[in-house]
Design an enzyme around this catalytic site. Structure first.
Site, PDB file in Angstrom:
ATOM      1  N   GLY A  91      -4.900  -1.828   4.777  1.00  0.00           N
ATOM      2  CA  GLY A  91      -4.348  -2.722   4.418  1.00  0.00           C
ATOM      3  C   GLY A  91      -5.389  -4.475   5.008  1.00  0.00           C
ATOM      4  O   GLY A  91      -4.840  -5.332   4.106  1.00  0.00           O
ATOM      5  N   ARG A  92      -4.975  -4.694   5.885  1.00  0.00           N
ATOM      6  CA  ARG A  92      -6.170  -5.736   6.637  1.00  0.00           C
ATOM      7  C   ARG A  92      -7.222  -5.843   5.840  1.00  0.00           C
ATOM      8  O   ARG A  92      -7.810  -6.995   6.197  1.00  0.00           O
ATOM      9  CB  ARG A  92      -6.305  -5.743   7.547  1.00  0.00           C
ATOM     10  CG  ARG A  92      -6.511  -4.659   8.508  1.00  0.00           C
ATOM     11  CD  ARG A  92      -6.507  -5.118  10.324  1.00  0.00           C
ATOM     12  NE  ARG A  92      -6.960  -3.599  10.660  1.00  0.00           N
ATOM     13  CZ  ARG A  92      -5.877  -2.260  10.973  1.00  0.00           C
ATOM     14  NH1 ARG A  92      -5.006  -2.525  10.252  1.00  0.00           N
ATOM     15  NH2 ARG A  92      -6.267  -1.361  11.751  1.00  0.00           N
ATOM     16  N   LYS A 146       1.134  -1.151  -0.062  1.00  0.00           N
ATOM     17  CA  LYS A 146       0.291  -0.066   0.626  1.00  0.00           C
ATOM     18  C   LYS A 146       0.914   1.157   0.191  1.00  0.00           C
ATOM     19  O   LYS A 146       0.335   2.314  -0.847  1.00  0.00           O
ATOM     20  CB  LYS A 146      -0.999   0.104   1.369  1.00  0.00           C
ATOM     21  CG  LYS A 146      -2.164   1.370   1.463  1.00  0.00           C
ATOM     22  CD  LYS A 146      -3.128   0.679   2.568  1.00  0.00           C
ATOM     23  CE  LYS A 146      -3.685   2.729   2.934  1.00  0.00           C
ATOM     24  NZ  LYS A 146      -4.370   2.046   4.112  1.00  0.00           N
ATOM     25  N   GLU A 190      10.207  -4.493   4.445  1.00  0.00           N
ATOM     26  CA  GLU A 190      10.625  -6.287   4.276  1.00  0.00           C
ATOM     27  C   GLU A 190      10.486  -6.080   3.066  1.00  0.00           C
ATOM     28  O   GLU A 190      11.009  -7.148   2.138  1.00  0.00           O
ATOM     29  CB  GLU A 190       9.340  -6.670   5.725  1.00  0.00           C
ATOM     30  CG  GLU A 190      10.262  -6.662   6.213  1.00  0.00           C
ATOM     31  CD  GLU A 190       9.217  -5.997   7.195  1.00  0.00           C
ATOM     32  OE1 GLU A 190       8.640  -4.461   6.576  1.00  0.00           O
ATOM     33  OE2 GLU A 190       9.039  -6.044   8.844  1.00  0.00           O
ATOM     34  N   GLU A 227      -5.433  -6.750  14.757  1.00  0.00           N
ATOM     35  CA  GLU A 227      -4.705  -5.314  14.733  1.00  0.00           C
ATOM     36  C   GLU A 227      -5.277  -4.166  14.127  1.00  0.00           C
ATOM     37  O   GLU A 227      -5.466  -3.137  15.067  1.00  0.00           O
ATOM     38  CB  GLU A 227      -4.235  -5.003  13.003  1.00  0.00           C
ATOM     39  CG  GLU A 227      -3.036  -4.856  12.907  1.00  0.00           C
ATOM     40  CD  GLU A 227      -2.075  -3.815  11.405  1.00  0.00           C
ATOM     41  OE1 GLU A 227      -2.564  -4.213  10.710  1.00  0.00           O
ATOM     42  OE2 GLU A 227      -1.135  -4.802  11.538  1.00  0.00           O
ATOM     43  N   HIS A 266      -6.660 -32.884  17.781  1.00  0.00           N
ATOM     44  CA  HIS A 266      -4.804 -33.880  17.911  1.00  0.00           C
ATOM     45  C   HIS A 266      -4.191 -34.016  19.180  1.00  0.00           C
ATOM     46  O   HIS A 266      -2.646 -34.069  19.127  1.00  0.00           O
ATOM     47  CB  HIS A 266      -5.294 -35.083  17.304  1.00  0.00           C
ATOM     48  CG  HIS A 266      -5.553 -36.129  16.390  1.00  0.00           C
ATOM     49  ND1 HIS A 266      -6.052 -36.895  17.494  1.00  0.00           N
ATOM     50  CD2 HIS A 266      -6.854 -35.963  15.254  1.00  0.00           C
ATOM     51  CE1 HIS A 266      -6.945 -37.716  16.343  1.00  0.00           C
ATOM     52  NE2 HIS A 266      -7.802 -36.696  15.697  1.00  0.00           N
ATOM     53  N   LYS A 295       9.006  -1.052  14.566  1.00  0.00           N
ATOM     54  CA  LYS A 295       9.906  -0.654  13.016  1.00  0.00           C
ATOM     55  C   LYS A 295      10.966   0.179  13.361  1.00  0.00           C
ATOM     56  O   LYS A 295      12.091   0.166  12.621  1.00  0.00           O
ATOM     57  CB  LYS A 295       9.075   0.003  12.109  1.00  0.00           C
ATOM     58  CG  LYS A 295       7.533  -0.955  11.204  1.00  0.00           C
ATOM     59  CD  LYS A 295       7.405  -0.057  10.836  1.00  0.00           C
ATOM     60  CE  LYS A 295       5.501  -0.970  10.570  1.00  0.00           C
ATOM     61  NZ  LYS A 295       4.849   0.204   9.150  1.00  0.00           N
TER      62      LYS A 295
END
Ligand SMILES: O=P(O)(O)OC[C@H]1O[C@H](O)[C@H](O)[C@@H](O)[C@@H]1O
Length: 550
Positions: free
Chosen positions: A273-274, A211, A217, A359, A390, A514
């Site tokens: 973003g999400r 965005k 990263e 978030e 399990h 960050k």
């Protein structure tokens, strides 16, 4: 739209009424609630689009639900919802509209931000994505050497990774099988390494999804991918245009990186973003499943948007799910929420929801900046249910925590499942139904004794039950159903944020790490500035440097 002047949540009479009601409810068991009302199961089932939602196995009575809806009314959930749909800037700390719902609005709709209708722009980008996707799918998008592109690598992180990566897995059976898709997010070089090691650069397309186009990263991985490509092709910068496209709101940065803005697919600052994988961020998914399926998915989203916007409170599924979460957090001290899909294709679904929910609602100040003194967003966790059975279901069944859980299952396996495997579906679903039954009703000591169990083992083999669950059942996991499910959770998160009076659309909490990473990196590489670190971090950095032989 702010909430100034709003009475603090826990000072509302509706909140007090719920507290009192909770005391009265005490340890009332689901066994009693079901025994008292033979119709409970059907009465507490909603239908939304293709989804059937059974919420009868919750620790609620009709009165609880009425009181919760009164709380929603008192906290202005519907007003904030309408403001969101109208394009008002309800993300106040970033002064932005919140309009992911516009991403799936029909072509003719009118939704304005700052006086401008955003819907035509949304469809223009969808059309451009469609043309591009068709070209790649037809083998007509060729790389620098003239070979058709066959491998698509999405580079992005957070909302620019989790959505497309999750949806690609969910809709795998709809994907074009002669194309290969990889998703790279981690700045750990191993991620990109494993993604490209067996690929031919001449046949590889990188989709750089960001965005902001400033995320370290993603830019680092994209830069390394470009080096890998150009080295592999033995070509110069001119090869980039055929092998890199960008998905972003930031044309300037895209250009700066060297990607032709003609190969950029745009979205807008009013898409969080999400909340973005149904925007240009979904390009990799659209290439995988085709534009038509992608549009079916958008229609699924839109169906639930309309439901949320118009259904009366008693039938409004996102409202109900949101209220149930508020109920358990506030009055049962539930700290977490499990999402347990009974579909292998939903293996990344909960990871996606973690960002969406945590978030959005992992906040501790209200929209005016005052500290909240009520619980906000839960820890969201879970993996496909049968595997969980399990592993960690023991704790849900017999541990000391209250863990509301969503069970998601489908009547039909995917269409192209090997015929020999279809029969396994009933076994999968038998587990699905058995688990919520066991969680709700448990097994009493007397029932255990009746099986002839030795007295000293009776407490160990007793299941208290009374563990709340929602069951979501649909006929099949289609693109539309995926859209419906995601929109359901998006709006559930919205409802909770509205009640808790927090800004569900900012994410300031991710910033500090960050900034510190930027400061620490030169200490690792150059060894300078360690004296400014605290003693723990300084010691760790020294150990790291020494292990690296520096
Ligand atoms: O899409 P981008 O701008 O690269 O952002 C990627 C992600 O990173 C940020 O740190 C945010 O916490 C996320 O909300 C976002 O989805």
């Amino acid at each position: 739209m702010t909430s100034e002047g709003r009475t603090r949540l826990n000072r509302l009479p509706e909140w007090a009424a719920l507290g009192k009601h909770r005391e009265q409810l005490g340890d009332t068991h689901l066994r009693e609630l079901f025994a008292a009302d033979p119709e409970r199961g059907t009465r507490h089932t909603l239908r939304v689009g293709d989804l059937l939602l059974d919420h009868s196995k919750h620790l609620v009575t009709d009165e609880t639900l009425t009181l919760l809806r009164e709380l929603a009314a008192a906290t202005g959930v519907a007003e904030l919802r309408d403001a969101m749909f109208r394009g008002e800037k309800i993300n106040t700390t970033e002064d932005r509209a919140v309009l992911h719902t516009a991403l799936r609005a029909p072509r003719g709709a009118v939704i304005e931000v700052d006086g401008e209708n955003v819907v035509p722009g949304v469809h223009a980008v969808l059309d451009k994505m469609g043309a591009f996707a068709d070209k790649v799918r037809a083998g007509a998008w060729t790389g620098h050497t003239g070979k058709p592109v066959k491998n698509i690598v999405n580079i992005g992180i957070g909302g620019s990774d989790l959505g497309p990566a999750m949806a690609y897995e969910v809709l795998r059976s709809y994907t074009q099988r002669d194309l290969t898709f990889r998703f790279v997010s981690n700045v750990d070089g191993a991620d990109l390494h494993e993604a490209v090691r067996d690929l031919d650069p001449a046949e590889t397309l990188f989709i750089v999804a960001s965005k902001t186009f400033t995320t370290i990263e993603t830019i680092t991985n994209a830069t390394s991918a470009r080096d890998w490509l150009l080295t592999g092709l033995g070509a110069g910068q001119e090869a980039v245009a055929k092998h890199f496209v960008a998905l972003s709101t930031n044309a300037e940065k895209v250009e700066e990186f060297g990607i032709d803005t003609a190969n950029m697919f745009e979205f807008w600052d009013w898409v969080g973003g999400r909340y973005s994988y149904d925007s240009a961020i979904g390009l990799s998914l659209m290439i995988a499943i085709g534009p038509e399926r992608f549009r079916e998915m958008l229609d699924g989203f839109h169906l639930v948007d309309e439901h949320f916007r118009t259904a009366p409170p008693e039938e409004n599924a996102p409202l109900l799910l949101g209220l149930l979460g508020v109920w358990y957090g506030a009055f049962f001290d539930a700290q977490s929420h499990a999402v347990l899909p009974y579909s292998h294709y939903l293996s990344k679904f909960t990871a996606y929801l973690q960002q969406l929910d945590m978030e959005s609602n992992g906040k501790s100040v209200d929209r005016e900046g005052n500290r909240v003194d009520w619980q906000t967003g839960p820890v969201v966790w879970g993996t496909p249910g049968t595997n969980g059975q399990h592993a960690y279901y023991q704790l849900i069944h017999q541990g000391t925590k209250v863990i509301p859980a969503d069970f998601i299952g489908f009547a039909r396996p995917v269409d192209d499942l090997l015929p020999g495997l279809v029969a396994q579906h009933d076994l999968l679903m038998a587990n699905f139904f058995a688990q919520t039954q066991a969680l709700a009703f448990g097994k009493t000591p007397d029932e255990v004794r009746a099986e002839g169990v030795a007295e000293e083992l009776v407490p160990h083999k007793t299941f208290q039950g009374n563990h709340p669950t929602t069951t979501i059942l649909a006929e099949a996991l289609t693109p539309s159903v995926l859209g419906q499910l995601i929109a359901l959770y998006e709006h559930k998160v919205f409802v909770q944020g509205a009640i808790w009076n927090i800004d569900s659309f900012d994410q300031w909490g991710v910033e500090l790490g960050k900034v510190l990473a930027k400061k620490i990196e030169p200490v690792l590489t150059e060894g300078e500035g360690a004296e400014q670190l605290d003693s723990s971090t300084a010691g760790l950095v020294a150990a790291y440097r020494s292990l690296r032989g520096r």
